[in-house]
Design an enzyme around this catalytic site. Structure first.
Site, PDB file in Angstrom:
ATOM      1  N   ARG A  27       0.923   5.098   3.635  1.00 42.12           N
ATOM      2  CA  ARG A  27       2.620   5.143   4.109  1.00 42.12           C
ATOM      3  C   ARG A  27       2.572   6.164   5.451  1.00 42.12           C
ATOM      4  O   ARG A  27       2.459   6.138   6.533  1.00 42.12           O
ATOM      5  CB  ARG A  27       3.225   5.497   3.473  1.00 42.12           C
ATOM      6  CG  ARG A  27       3.849   4.300   2.318  1.00 42.12           C
ATOM      7  CD  ARG A  27       4.912   4.561   1.308  1.00 42.12           C
ATOM      8  NE  ARG A  27       5.354   3.211   0.192  1.00 42.12           N
ATOM      9  CZ  ARG A  27       4.477   2.473  -0.118  1.00 42.12           C
ATOM     10  NH1 ARG A  27       3.484   3.418  -0.315  1.00 42.12           N
ATOM     11  NH2 ARG A  27       5.244   1.513  -1.018  1.00 42.12           N
ATOM     12  N   GLY A  94      -4.191  -4.002  -2.527  1.00 37.52           N
ATOM     13  CA  GLY A  94      -2.869  -4.433  -2.735  1.00 37.52           C
ATOM     14  C   GLY A  94      -1.727  -3.496  -1.953  1.00 37.52           C
ATOM     15  O   GLY A  94      -1.178  -4.081  -0.634  1.00 37.52           O
ATOM     16  N   ARG A 122      -4.941 -12.091  -6.171  1.00 36.39           N
ATOM     17  CA  ARG A 122      -3.246 -11.598  -5.766  1.00 36.39           C
ATOM     18  C   ARG A 122      -2.209 -12.130  -4.978  1.00 36.39           C
ATOM     19  O   ARG A 122      -2.326 -12.811  -3.474  1.00 36.39           O
ATOM     20  CB  ARG A 122      -2.828 -10.066  -5.863  1.00 36.39           C
ATOM     21  CG  ARG A 122      -3.613  -9.275  -6.567  1.00 36.39           C
ATOM     22  CD  ARG A 122      -3.894  -8.006  -7.352  1.00 36.39           C
ATOM     23  NE  ARG A 122      -2.724  -7.437  -6.806  1.00 36.39           N
ATOM     24  CZ  ARG A 122      -2.602  -6.064  -6.893  1.00 36.39           C
ATOM     25  NH1 ARG A 122      -3.038  -5.295  -6.278  1.00 36.39           N
ATOM     26  NH2 ARG A 122      -0.857  -5.571  -7.208  1.00 36.39           N
ATOM     27  N   SER A 167       9.855  -4.647  -6.330  1.00 36.69           N
ATOM     28  CA  SER A 167       8.107  -4.606  -5.498  1.00 36.69           C
ATOM     29  C   SER A 167       8.287  -3.556  -4.099  1.00 36.69           C
ATOM     30  O   SER A 167       8.875  -4.374  -3.212  1.00 36.69           O
ATOM     31  CB  SER A 167       7.482  -6.575  -5.193  1.00 36.69           C
ATOM     32  OG  SER A 167       6.519  -5.527  -4.566  1.00 36.69           O
ATOM     33  N   GLN A 169       6.194  -2.693  -2.265  1.00 35.66           N
ATOM     34  CA  GLN A 169       5.119  -3.189  -1.529  1.00 35.66           C
ATOM     35  C   GLN A 169       5.321  -4.165  -0.884  1.00 35.66           C
ATOM     36  O   GLN A 169       5.477  -4.325   0.867  1.00 35.66           O
ATOM     37  CB  GLN A 169       3.250  -3.828  -1.665  1.00 35.66           C
ATOM     38  CG  GLN A 169       2.891  -2.452  -2.745  1.00 35.66           C
ATOM     39  CD  GLN A 169       1.730  -2.824  -3.480  1.00 35.66           C
ATOM     40  OE1 GLN A 169       1.690  -4.335  -3.543  1.00 35.66           O
ATOM     41  NE2 GLN A 169       0.589  -2.097  -3.701  1.00 35.66           N
ATOM     42  N   ASP A 314       2.832   1.759 -12.711  1.00 31.79           N
ATOM     43  CA  ASP A 314       1.541   2.398 -12.723  1.00 31.79           C
ATOM     44  C   ASP A 314       0.807   2.693 -14.529  1.00 31.79           C
ATOM     45  O   ASP A 314      -0.328   2.951 -14.346  1.00 31.79           O
ATOM     46  CB  ASP A 314       1.260   2.466 -11.376  1.00 31.79           C
ATOM     47  CG  ASP A 314       0.808   1.911 -10.087  1.00 31.79           C
ATOM     48  OD1 ASP A 314       0.769   0.954 -10.293  1.00 31.79           O
ATOM     49  OD2 ASP A 314       1.312   2.388  -9.150  1.00 31.79           O
ATOM     50  N   ARG A 387      -6.640   1.791 -13.585  1.00 34.94           N
ATOM     51  CA  ARG A 387      -5.759   2.323 -14.646  1.00 34.94           C
ATOM     52  C   ARG A 387      -6.247   1.661 -15.706  1.00 34.94           C
ATOM     53  O   ARG A 387      -6.573   2.561 -16.788  1.00 34.94           O
ATOM     54  CB  ARG A 387      -4.387   1.939 -14.083  1.00 34.94           C
ATOM     55  CG  ARG A 387      -3.611   2.540 -13.089  1.00 34.94           C
ATOM     56  CD  ARG A 387      -2.906   2.813 -12.685  1.00 34.94           C
ATOM     57  NE  ARG A 387      -2.565   2.315 -11.601  1.00 34.94           N
ATOM     58  CZ  ARG A 387      -2.447   3.548 -10.115  1.00 34.94           C
ATOM     59  NH1 ARG A 387      -2.606   4.781 -11.243  1.00 34.94           N
ATOM     60  NH2 ARG A 387      -2.131   3.674  -8.862  1.00 34.94           N
TER      61      ARG A 387
END
Ligand code: S3P
Length: 428
Positions: A27, A94, A122, A167, A169, A314, A387
């Site tokens: 960002r 993503g 995705r 979300s 995103q 996450d 992850r």
């Protein structure tokens, strides 16, 4: 494709720092890129994912210098991109694809966004639908609204948009498009996802209004260049938190870690499981940061669900490892989003925990883990997911014998220095 071999370690006693926050790094670059003036970003995470965002901005005509690996100097384009000479490859990221789609939707240019094999599977309808309603033409070249995306920007209209699932995103894509739209764009979400976009817009001088789970932005505002220091990534620190929390006698201090309340749910979960958790906010800045001390304990099972899920989304892979090491049952529910991350994480977690000897029942939107069985080393796949690779490296610290993690190159997307830090921790 590198593999890791992990052997169990006794207690951990360490003080460490983790690299910059991935979500905030993306960002900071995007907002500095569209602002008026020159911004310096310190503490940037130079991981593969974040470099995709840097390269995307460069392809769109923004000048970005990198005087040091974690410092960027961004000359803002004041909201006007140049058309990219070819497709923009978002790699595994993503965040790059979804946020960028929002930004280019309001520009009079064509942009094609591609990704690697994982990103190409995705779901993108969550951004295609609102951006189309705002007036952009967004065509998904893959099946069922999957990437690549071809975006033809337009003069956008503001919309009111309700997200079906929390979300950050998708929320950010609509808010960033809203910056270029006529009128007030409003986004509501069912529970609060990370609010870094809102915080960062505010930092760059844009008025963002929040009322409960609804956030609005008025189009046509110009961002003013600002410097920014990115704190350490709590999602990266989470691996070390669990390594210490699940072993009585271990003690860990992590410094300069981001403590945004929309991201720090992992600390509440570990505390509910019985770990010692002490937090000191030392930088109460736009993005608060500080020190976290974790003292290990015999963990107990817990429930993770509801509004808490977006806050720990996450960290669930490594929290599932903690659950396998705890006494009693842990239930995770309402986490169906894990099926559409870098891998189907519910399946990946359950498969790997079972291979280690844990008792796991996978459900449609979560799992039930009955902890306490001794774990034994095994050969585990990363599923090409950073992850999953790191969460199961931590599991290997607790398993008898040797654990191999196959195909760990994916870790470079968020935490390039992870294997070195793991070795240092084990040698200490
Ligand atoms: C991110 C948001 C989350 C998270 C991802 C990064 C972001 O996804 O899982 O790793 O930077 O905005 P959602 O969009 O599903 O919230």
């Amino acid at each position: 494709m590198a593999d890791w071999i992990i052997r169990p370690v006794p207690q951990i006693q360490a003080t460490l720092q983790v690299p910059g926050d991935k979500s905030i790094s993306h960002r900071a670059v995007l907002l500095a890129a569209i602002s008026d003036g020159t911004s310096e970003i310190r503490g940037f995470l130079p991981s593969a994912d974040c470099m995709r965002t840097v390269d995307a901005m460069r392809a769109l005509g923004v000048t970005i210098q990198v005087p040091e690996p974690t410092t960027l100097v961004v000359q803002g384009c004041r909201g006007t991109f140049r058309p990219a000479p070819g497709a923009i490859d978002c790699g595994n990221s993503g965040t790059t694809m979804r946020l960028l789609a929002g930004l280019v939707a309001g520009q009079p240019i064509h942009t094609r966004l591609t990704g690697d094999r994982s990103l190409s599977t995705r779901p993108m309808r969550r951004i295609i639908e609102p951006l189309t309603r705002m007036g952009a033409t967004v065509h998904a070249e893959g099946p069922d609204g999957r990437p690549p995306l071809m975006i033809e920007g337009a003069h956008l209209q503001s919309i009111e948009h309700s997200l079906a699932t929390a979300s950050a995103q998708a929320k950010s894509a609509v808010l960033l498009a809203g910056l270029f739209a006529r009128g007030v764009t409003t986004v509501s979400e069912p529970s609060l996802s990370r609010d870094h976009t809102e915080q960062m817009l505010d930092h760059f001088g844009v008025a963002v209004h929040r009322a409960g789970l609804t956030v609005s932005i008025t189009g046509g505002q110009t961002l003013q260049a600002r410097s920014f220091s990115v704190p350490g990534d709590i999602s990266s620190a989470a691996f070390w938190f669990v390594a210490a929390a699940a072993r009585p006698g271990s003690s860990l201090l992590v410094e300069n870690v981001g403590l945004n309340p929309t991201r720090s749910g992992v600390l509440a979960v570990l505390s509910a499981m019985g770990a010692g958790v002490e937090v000191a906010v030392t930088e109460p800045a736009t993005e608060p940061s500080g020190r976290v001390r974790i003292d290990g304990a015999q963990l107990q099972g817990t429930h993770i669900g509801g509004d808490e899920i977006a806050n720990v989304i996450d960290e669930l892979p490594v929290l599932a490892v903690a659950a396998a090491l705890a006494h009693g049952r842990t239930t995770i529910s309402g986490a169906g989003e894990l099926r559409v991350k870098e891998s189907d994480r519910l399946n990946a977690i359950a498969t790997n925990l079972r291979a280690l000897g844990a008792e796991v029942e996978e459900t449609g939107d979560g799992m039930v883990i009955t902890g306490g069985r001794p774990l034994h080393g095994a050969r585990l796949h990363s599923f090409g997911d950073h992850r999953i690779a790191m969460a199961f490296a931590i599991a290997g610290l607790f398993a008898h014998g040797e654990t191999t993690i196959i195909d760990t190159d994916c870790v470079a997307t968020s935490y390039p220095g992870f294997p070195e830090q793991l070795c240092a921790l084990c040698a200490a």
